[in-house]
Design a protein around this motif. Structure first.
Motif, short mmCIF file in Angstrom:
data_model
loop_
_atom_site.label_atom_id
_atom_site.label_comp_id
_atom_site.label_asym_id
_atom_site.label_seq_id
_atom_site.Cartn_x
_atom_site.Cartn_y
_atom_site.Cartn_z
N VAL A 189 10.75 -4.10 0.39
CA VAL A 189 11.56 -3.14 1.12
C VAL A 189 11.83 -3.74 2.49
N ALA A 190 13.11 -3.95 2.84
CA ALA A 190 13.45 -4.64 4.08
C ALA A 190 14.64 -3.99 4.76
N GLY A 191 14.65 -4.00 6.09
CA GLY A 191 15.74 -3.38 6.81
C GLY A 191 15.66 -3.65 8.30
N PRO A 192 16.16 -2.73 9.11
CA PRO A 192 16.17 -2.94 10.56
C PRO A 192 14.77 -2.87 11.16
N ALA A 193 14.64 -3.36 12.38
CA ALA A 193 13.34 -3.34 13.06
C ALA A 193 12.84 -1.92 13.21
N ALA A 194 11.59 -1.71 12.85
CA ALA A 194 10.94 -0.40 13.02
C ALA A 194 9.49 -0.68 13.43
N THR A 195 8.53 -0.31 12.62
CA THR A 195 7.13 -0.65 12.84
C THR A 195 6.51 -0.92 11.48
N PRO A 196 5.40 -1.67 11.43
CA PRO A 196 4.70 -1.85 10.17
C PRO A 196 4.33 -0.50 9.54
N THR A 197 3.95 0.46 10.38
CA THR A 197 3.58 1.79 9.88
C THR A 197 4.72 2.39 9.06
N PHE A 237 4.91 -5.78 -1.88
CA PHE A 237 3.68 -5.43 -2.57
C PHE A 237 3.84 -5.67 -4.06
N LEU A 238 2.71 -5.81 -4.74
CA LEU A 238 2.68 -6.00 -6.19
C LEU A 238 2.48 -4.67 -6.87
N PHE A 239 3.38 -4.34 -7.80
CA PHE A 239 3.23 -3.10 -8.57
C PHE A 239 3.33 -3.46 -10.04
N ASP A 240 2.22 -3.32 -10.74
CA ASP A 240 2.14 -3.68 -12.15
C ASP A 240 2.50 -5.16 -12.30
N THR A 241 3.65 -5.51 -12.89
CA THR A 241 3.99 -6.91 -13.13
C THR A 241 5.19 -7.38 -12.31
N ARG A 242 5.50 -6.69 -11.23
CA ARG A 242 6.62 -7.10 -10.39
C ARG A 242 6.25 -7.00 -8.91
N LEU A 243 6.83 -7.88 -8.11
CA LEU A 243 6.78 -7.73 -6.66
C LEU A 243 7.92 -6.81 -6.25
N ALA A 278 -2.49 -1.92 1.44
CA ALA A 278 -3.02 -1.56 0.13
C ALA A 278 -2.09 -0.61 -0.58
N VAL A 279 -0.87 -1.05 -0.80
CA VAL A 279 0.10 -0.30 -1.59
C VAL A 279 0.17 -0.97 -2.95
N GLY A 280 0.20 -0.20 -4.02
CA GLY A 280 0.17 -0.79 -5.35
C GLY A 280 -1.08 -1.61 -5.53
N GLN A 281 -0.90 -2.89 -5.88
CA GLN A 281 -2.05 -3.78 -6.05
C GLN A 281 -2.23 -4.70 -4.85
N GLY A 282 -1.67 -4.27 -3.71
CA GLY A 282 -1.82 -5.03 -2.48
C GLY A 282 -0.53 -5.69 -2.05
N GLY A 283 -0.45 -6.01 -0.76
CA GLY A 283 0.76 -6.63 -0.25
C GLY A 283 0.62 -6.95 1.22
N TYR A 284 1.77 -7.11 1.90
CA TYR A 284 1.77 -7.42 3.32
C TYR A 284 3.01 -6.81 3.97
#
Length: 323
Positions: free
Chosen positions: A169-177, A160-166, A146-152
């Motif tokens: 954020v992507a990078g090396p393996a970490a955790t979903p947290t 995530f969706l923020f206003d009118t744009r997706l 539940a960041v912005g208007q939702g995401g995964y």
């Protein structure tokens, strides 16, 4: 992009106990805690790593410039975080993203954090379509956030969706947290971000524009041309429902790398480069140039383009990579 400076209500995944960027077991269901944050129009203080001086061009206003580098460093437990001053080619896909990068090590070939903003406006339906497309890859299952208007989110990226744009954020393996924490920071810095021009073009790519429109069935709504780190041209034509891109990659042994393409029953040979093929099932074109370069001509969605149209497009665009 002009993203309205509205209050974003985000759900933050608890970060307790997360101190390493890799080798962690992410929880099956990350805890959600409601937090209300009010993004500001003013970007965070310009990082010290931002290039300066009369001989250096001003770094464009991107989320990478705005994001808190100390937060990124501590979240991913990396030794350094520095802004990549050079423009990064857009990620051409469904959806397509304008990208910037933060280097996470001192090595030129080290890991990076990529932050993308969708080229075209997006809605919740586009977010849902993007998540379904990712699920179809049968990769790591994504969890809702539940960041912005939702995401995964997964252990390697968050969208995530923020206003009118997706925003991605992507990078090396970490955790979903940890990726939720990074997405949360991107959402804080997004208001007021300059809207990118719809047409970012290079004259070399114009040779393929007419043929590209025939492949996609419509004129491009946006263009994203650029250049790879090796100096090869990138061309990109984008509509709301289809994209077509061309680029080249450098490989150690191009002849060997072409083996699966050469042997595929759906590969139709074309007289381009040292060897070339159009996949009649997906529409993808693959051309070998010498012993170390492969050019990729990629229409999406796969299977929509007619083979004859892709052959005509390949004939028009191939001189960018074969001369």
């Amino acid at each position: 992009m002009r993203i309205r400076p509205a209050v974003a209500v985000v759900a933050v995944l608890a970060l307790a106990g997360c101190t390493s960027a890799g080798g962690e077991n992410s929880p099956d269901v990350p805890p959600l805690v409601s937090v209300s944050t009010t993004p500001t129009e003013t970007p965070s203080e310009t990082p010290s790593a931002t290039p300066s001086g009369p001989a250096t061009a001003k770094v464009a206003d991107t989320l990478c410039v705005r994001m808190d580098q100390a937060l990124v460093q501590s979240t991913l437990a990396v030794p350094v975080v520095t802004i990549q001053p050079k423009a990064v080619p857009a990620e051409i896909g469904l959806p397509s993203y304008d990208l910037c990068e933060l280097a996470l090590s001192t090595s030129p070939s080290g890991p990076v954090l990529r932050v993308g903003v969708s080229v075209l406006p997006a809605t919740k339906a586009d977010l849902s379509a993007a998540q379904k497309a990712y699920a179809a890859t049968k990769g790591e299952p994504a969890k809702p956030i539940a960041v912005g208007q939702g995401g995964y989110v997964t252990s390697r990226f968050a969208v995530f969706l923020f206003d009118t744009r997706l925003i991605k954020v992507a990078g090396p393996a970490a955790t979903p947290t940890k990726y939720v924490a990074l997405a949360q920071e991107a959402a804080r810095q997004a208001p007021g971000l300059t809207e990118a021009a719809p047409l970012v073009t290079r004259p070399e790519c114009e040779r393929g524009t007419s043929a590209a429109a025939k492949v996609m069935g419509a004129e491009a709504m946006a263009r994203r041309d650029g250049q790879t780190a090796a100096g090869d041209v990138v061309c990109g034509w984008i509509t709301a429902t289809s994209v077509l891109s061309t680029t080249a990659r450098r490989v150690t042994d191009a002849e060997t790398a072409m083996t699966p393409v050469r042997k595929a029953p759906t590969s139709q040979s074309v007289p381009l480069g040292d060897e070339g093929y159009i996949d009649t099932a997906t529409g993808r074109g693959t051309l070998r140039v010498g012993t170390d370069k492969i050019a990729d001509l990629v229409p999406l969605p796969a299977g929509k383009a007619k083979t004859d149209d892709m052959v005509a497009f390949a004939l028009a665009i191939s001189p960018l990579y074969t001369r």
